[in-house]
Design a protein around this motif. Structure first.
Motif, PDB file in Angstrom:
ATOM      1  N   LEU A 172     -73.534  62.450  -6.674  1.00  0.00           N
ATOM      2  CA  LEU A 172     -74.922  62.031  -6.491  1.00  0.00           C
ATOM      3  C   LEU A 172     -75.886  62.976  -7.203  1.00  0.00           C
ATOM      4  O   LEU A 172     -76.861  62.535  -7.832  1.00  0.00           O
ATOM      5  N   VAL A 173     -75.636  64.272  -7.119  1.00  0.00           N
ATOM      6  CA  VAL A 173     -76.491  65.229  -7.824  1.00  0.00           C
ATOM      7  C   VAL A 173     -76.463  64.963  -9.323  1.00  0.00           C
ATOM      8  O   VAL A 173     -77.502  64.920  -9.994  1.00  0.00           O
ATOM      9  N   LYS A 174     -75.273  64.759  -9.868  1.00  0.00           N
ATOM     10  CA  LYS A 174     -75.153  64.479 -11.302  1.00  0.00           C
ATOM     11  C   LYS A 174     -75.848  63.174 -11.676  1.00  0.00           C
ATOM     12  O   LYS A 174     -76.479  63.073 -12.728  1.00  0.00           O
ATOM     13  N   GLY A 175     -75.749  62.185 -10.796  1.00  0.00           N
ATOM     14  CA  GLY A 175     -76.407  60.918 -11.062  1.00  0.00           C
ATOM     15  C   GLY A 175     -77.919  61.023 -11.025  1.00  0.00           C
ATOM     16  O   GLY A 175     -78.615  60.501 -11.911  1.00  0.00           O
ATOM     17  N   PHE A 176     -78.443  61.701 -10.026  1.00  0.00           N
ATOM     18  CA  PHE A 176     -79.894  61.871  -9.917  1.00  0.00           C
ATOM     19  C   PHE A 176     -80.455  62.666 -11.096  1.00  0.00           C
ATOM     20  O   PHE A 176     -81.460  62.292 -11.699  1.00  0.00           O
ATOM     21  N   GLN A 177     -79.819  63.778 -11.413  1.00  0.00           N
ATOM     22  CA  GLN A 177     -80.396  64.704 -12.373  1.00  0.00           C
ATOM     23  C   GLN A 177     -80.067  64.379 -13.823  1.00  0.00           C
ATOM     24  O   GLN A 177     -80.810  64.783 -14.723  1.00  0.00           O
ATOM     25  N   GLU A 184     -87.058  62.824 -19.198  1.00  0.00           N
ATOM     26  CA  GLU A 184     -88.057  62.048 -18.452  1.00  0.00           C
ATOM     27  C   GLU A 184     -87.431  61.247 -17.317  1.00  0.00           C
ATOM     28  O   GLU A 184     -88.130  60.881 -16.368  1.00  0.00           O
ATOM     29  N   ASP A 185     -86.136  60.931 -17.413  1.00  0.00           N
ATOM     30  CA  ASP A 185     -85.484  60.151 -16.365  1.00  0.00           C
ATOM     31  C   ASP A 185     -84.626  61.012 -15.452  1.00  0.00           C
ATOM     32  O   ASP A 185     -83.755  60.508 -14.740  1.00  0.00           O
ATOM     33  N   SER A 186     -84.873  62.333 -15.458  1.00  0.00           N
ATOM     34  CA  SER A 186     -84.143  63.236 -14.577  1.00  0.00           C
ATOM     35  C   SER A 186     -84.889  63.388 -13.264  1.00  0.00           C
ATOM     36  O   SER A 186     -86.088  63.676 -13.238  1.00  0.00           O
ATOM     37  N   LEU A 187     -84.181  63.187 -12.160  1.00  0.00           N
ATOM     38  CA  LEU A 187     -84.753  63.263 -10.814  1.00  0.00           C
ATOM     39  C   LEU A 187     -84.146  64.469 -10.110  1.00  0.00           C
ATOM     40  O   LEU A 187     -82.935  64.511  -9.872  1.00  0.00           O
ATOM     41  N   LEU A 188     -84.967  65.463  -9.806  1.00  0.00           N
ATOM     42  CA  LEU A 188     -84.469  66.672  -9.159  1.00  0.00           C
ATOM     43  C   LEU A 188     -83.863  66.341  -7.801  1.00  0.00           C
ATOM     44  O   LEU A 188     -84.508  65.712  -6.960  1.00  0.00           O
ATOM     45  N   ALA A 189     -82.620  66.763  -7.581  1.00  0.00           N
ATOM     46  CA  ALA A 189     -81.917  66.479  -6.334  1.00  0.00           C
ATOM     47  C   ALA A 189     -82.139  67.606  -5.326  1.00  0.00           C
ATOM     48  O   ALA A 189     -82.388  68.753  -5.697  1.00  0.00           O
ATOM     49  N   THR A 190     -82.015  67.277  -4.037  1.00  0.00           N
ATOM     50  CA  THR A 190     -82.189  68.250  -2.962  1.00  0.00           C
ATOM     51  C   THR A 190     -81.071  68.093  -1.934  1.00  0.00           C
ATOM     52  O   THR A 190     -81.218  67.357  -0.951  1.00  0.00           O
ATOM     53  N   PRO A 191     -79.940  68.728  -2.128  1.00  0.00           N
ATOM     54  CA  PRO A 191     -78.909  68.700  -1.084  1.00  0.00           C
ATOM     55  C   PRO A 191     -79.487  69.206   0.241  1.00  0.00           C
ATOM     56  O   PRO A 191     -80.210  70.203   0.268  1.00  0.00           O
ATOM     57  N   LYS A 192     -79.182  68.517   1.296  1.00  0.00           N
ATOM     58  CA  LYS A 192     -79.732  68.873   2.605  1.00  0.00           C
ATOM     59  C   LYS A 192     -78.713  68.536   3.695  1.00  0.00           C
ATOM     60  O   LYS A 192     -77.781  67.758   3.459  1.00  0.00           O
ATOM     61  N   HIS A 193     -78.827  69.144   4.877  1.00  0.00           N
ATOM     62  CA  HIS A 193     -79.834  70.100   5.333  1.00  0.00           C
ATOM     63  C   HIS A 193     -79.122  71.439   5.514  1.00  0.00           C
ATOM     64  O   HIS A 193     -78.122  71.495   6.232  1.00  0.00           O
ATOM     65  N   THR A 227     -72.604  71.459  -4.912  1.00  0.00           N
ATOM     66  CA  THR A 227     -73.775  70.843  -5.554  1.00  0.00           C
ATOM     67  C   THR A 227     -74.571  71.855  -6.354  1.00  0.00           C
ATOM     68  O   THR A 227     -75.131  71.523  -7.405  1.00  0.00           O
ATOM     69  N   LEU A 228     -74.630  73.091  -5.885  1.00  0.00           N
ATOM     70  CA  LEU A 228     -75.324  74.123  -6.657  1.00  0.00           C
ATOM     71  C   LEU A 228     -74.567  74.415  -7.948  1.00  0.00           C
ATOM     72  O   LEU A 228     -75.172  74.584  -9.008  1.00  0.00           O
ATOM     73  N   ASP A 229     -73.249  74.453  -7.857  1.00  0.00           N
ATOM     74  CA  ASP A 229     -72.441  74.649  -9.056  1.00  0.00           C
ATOM     75  C   ASP A 229     -72.619  73.488 -10.038  1.00  0.00           C
ATOM     76  O   ASP A 229     -72.461  73.658 -11.253  1.00  0.00           O
ATOM     77  N   ALA A 230     -72.965  72.309  -9.489  1.00  0.00           N
ATOM     78  CA  ALA A 230     -73.168  71.123 -10.323  1.00  0.00           C
ATOM     79  C   ALA A 230     -74.579  71.045 -10.897  1.00  0.00           C
ATOM     80  O   ALA A 230     -74.899  70.107 -11.635  1.00  0.00           O
ATOM     81  N   GLY A 231     -75.437  72.002 -10.549  1.00  0.00           N
ATOM     82  CA  GLY A 231     -76.756  72.062 -11.162  1.00  0.00           C
ATOM     83  C   GLY A 231     -77.942  71.803 -10.257  1.00  0.00           C
ATOM     84  O   GLY A 231     -79.086  71.797 -10.731  1.00  0.00           O
ATOM     85  N   ALA A 232     -77.731  71.577  -8.958  1.00  0.00           N
ATOM     86  CA  ALA A 232     -78.867  71.380  -8.053  1.00  0.00           C
ATOM     87  C   ALA A 232     -79.694  72.661  -7.988  1.00  0.00           C
ATOM     88  O   ALA A 232     -79.141  73.761  -7.900  1.00  0.00           O
ATOM     89  N   LEU A 233     -81.015  72.519  -8.029  1.00  0.00           N
ATOM     90  CA  LEU A 233     -81.888  73.689  -8.062  1.00  0.00           C
ATOM     91  C   LEU A 233     -82.821  73.778  -6.865  1.00  0.00           C
ATOM     92  O   LEU A 233     -83.697  74.637  -6.835  1.00  0.00           O
TER      93      LEU A 233
END
Length: 307
Positions: A172-177, A184-193, A227-233
Motif C-alpha cells: 500500500l505504501v508503494k502504491g500510494f507513493q 505530481e501523482d505521489s500521495l504521501l503515506a502514513t502508516p498508523k497507529h 513500511t519505513l524501509d519501503a519509503g514511508a516518511l
C-alpha cells in the motif's frame, strides 16, 4: 525524495521563522473552509471558514485535512503563498482509506485476497484520484495487527497475521507513493497507529494495552519498520498507552526506537487530539503540559487540538 535535513534552502527558511510560525507549521487542523462531514461530526467544524482563513493568513496552521473542493482549496493555497510573510504552502491531508472517488474493498477484504499486488494497484489508483483532487497526504495504511474482533477498527487493517499485514502494508505504501515523492501523482503515506493500537484490552477503543516488549517487537512493530524501509516518511501516533505510558507521550517509542534504533528521518503526526488526550490518560496536567510531553517525546505535528 525528501530534501536532506541540512538543505541550505530549508535551513535558511527555518532561520527566518518566528517561534509562532514554527508552531503553526507543526499544526494540522480539520478543513472548515470546505468540510466534508459537517452532519456526521459537527464538533469538527467548530472553527468557521472565516476563522480558518485567518489562521492560514497568520501562519498558525501548516496543514489542513479532510476538505474536498478544488476551487476553495486553490484559494486557501493562494492565501498561504501570497498573503503570509514567508509564503510556505499548505499541505492538504485526508483520510483516504480504500479509494477516493472509486471505492475499493476495505483493507481487511483486500488482505483476504492474499495478493498484495492487487492492493498496490488499488492504492496507486487511489493516489491518482486523490492527488488530482489537490490532496498531498493520506492517513493510511493502518498497519495495526488486530486479534480481537470486538475492536471496531479491525476493518481498516489486514487482520491478525504479522507477515501478511507487513506484506500488505508495504504494498500500500508503494502504491500510494509511487516511484518518487516529488511526482505530481505521489500521495504521501502514513502508516498508523504507532504503536500497538490493535492490542487494546477487550477490543475497547482507546483502552489500555498490556503487553511485553517481546510481543510489541514481534507482533506490533514489524509492519511499521517494513513500511519505513519501503519509503514511508510519516507515521501517526496511537491513542493507547503501552504499559501505562501513552504512545503519544512515549519517548522510548518515538525517539529511542523510531529515531535512534531505526534511523527514521521523517515526521510523526498525532492522531486526532491524541496529544490533548494525554490529559485524560492522567499523564499530563493540562494542555501546555500535554504539548510539551508529546513534542519532547518525538511527536512533531499536532492534529486538531490546537495545542
Amino acid at each position: 525524495m525528501a530534501l536532506p535535513r541540512d538543505d541550505p534552502f530549508i535551513e535558511e527558511l527555518i532561520g527566518k521563522m518566528t517561534l509562532e510560525e514554527k508552531a503553526g507549521q507543526l499544526t494540522i487542523l480539520a478543513d472548515t473552509i470546505r468540510p466534508c462531514n459537517p452532519d456526521i461530526n459537527p464538533e469538527v467544524n467548530h472553527r468557521q471558514a472565516n476563522e480558518m482563513v485567518d489562521q492560514i493568513r497568520l501562519s498558525r496552521v501548516g496543514s489542513i485535512f479532510n476538505g474536498v473542493g478544488v476551487k476553495e482549496g486553490r484559494e486557501a493555497q493562494r492565501i498561504a503563498l501570497e498573503e503570509t510573510r514567508l509564503g510556505i504552502p499548505l499541505i492538504y491531508g485526508s483520510d483516504v482509506i480504500h479509494g477516493m472517488w472509486t471505492v475499493f474493498p476495505i483493507p481487511l477484504a483486500e488482505a483476504s485476497s492474499w495478493e498484495p499486488s492487487l492492493a498496490q494497484q488499488t492504492a496507486r489508483a487511489t493516489a491518482l484520484e486523490t492527488t488530482a483532487s489537490g490532496i498531498h497526504w493520506t492517513f493510511a495504511p493502518m498497519v495495526d495487527v488486530a486479534r480481537d474482533q470486538r475492536w471496531g477498527r479491525v476493518a481498516e487493517g489486514s487482520g491478525e497475521d504479522v507477515f501478511l499485514g507487513q506484506t500488505f502494508a508495504v504494498a500500500l505504501v508503494k502504491g500510494f507513493q509511487g516511484q518518487e515523492l516529488t511526482a505530481e501523482d505521489s500521495l504521501l503515506a502514513t502508516p498508523k497507529h504507532f504503536a500497538a493500537y490493535g492490542g487494546v484490552s477487550a477490543g475497547m477503543e482507546y483502552n489500555f494495552v498490556d503487553l511485553s516488549e517481546a510481543t510489541l517487537r514481534d507482533v506490533h512493530l514489524p509492519a511499521f519498520k517494513a513500511t519505513l524501509d519501503a519509503g514511508a516518511l510519516t507515521l501517526m501516533s496511537a491513542f493507547n498507552d503501552i504499559a501505562g505510558v501513552p504512545a503519544t507521550g512515549n519517548r522510548w517509542l518515538m525517539t529511542e526506537i523510531l529515531r535512534k534504533e531505526w534511523g527514521f528521518k521523517g515526521f510523526v503526526v498525532s492522531d486526532y487530539t491524541a496529544d490533548e488526550e494525554l490529559i485524560h490518560h492522567g499523564f499530563a496536567a493540562d494542555g501546555k503540559d500535554a504539548a510539551r510531553l508529546a513534542f519532547t517525546a518525538g511527536v512533531d505535528m499536532s492534529m486538531q487540538s490546537g495545542l
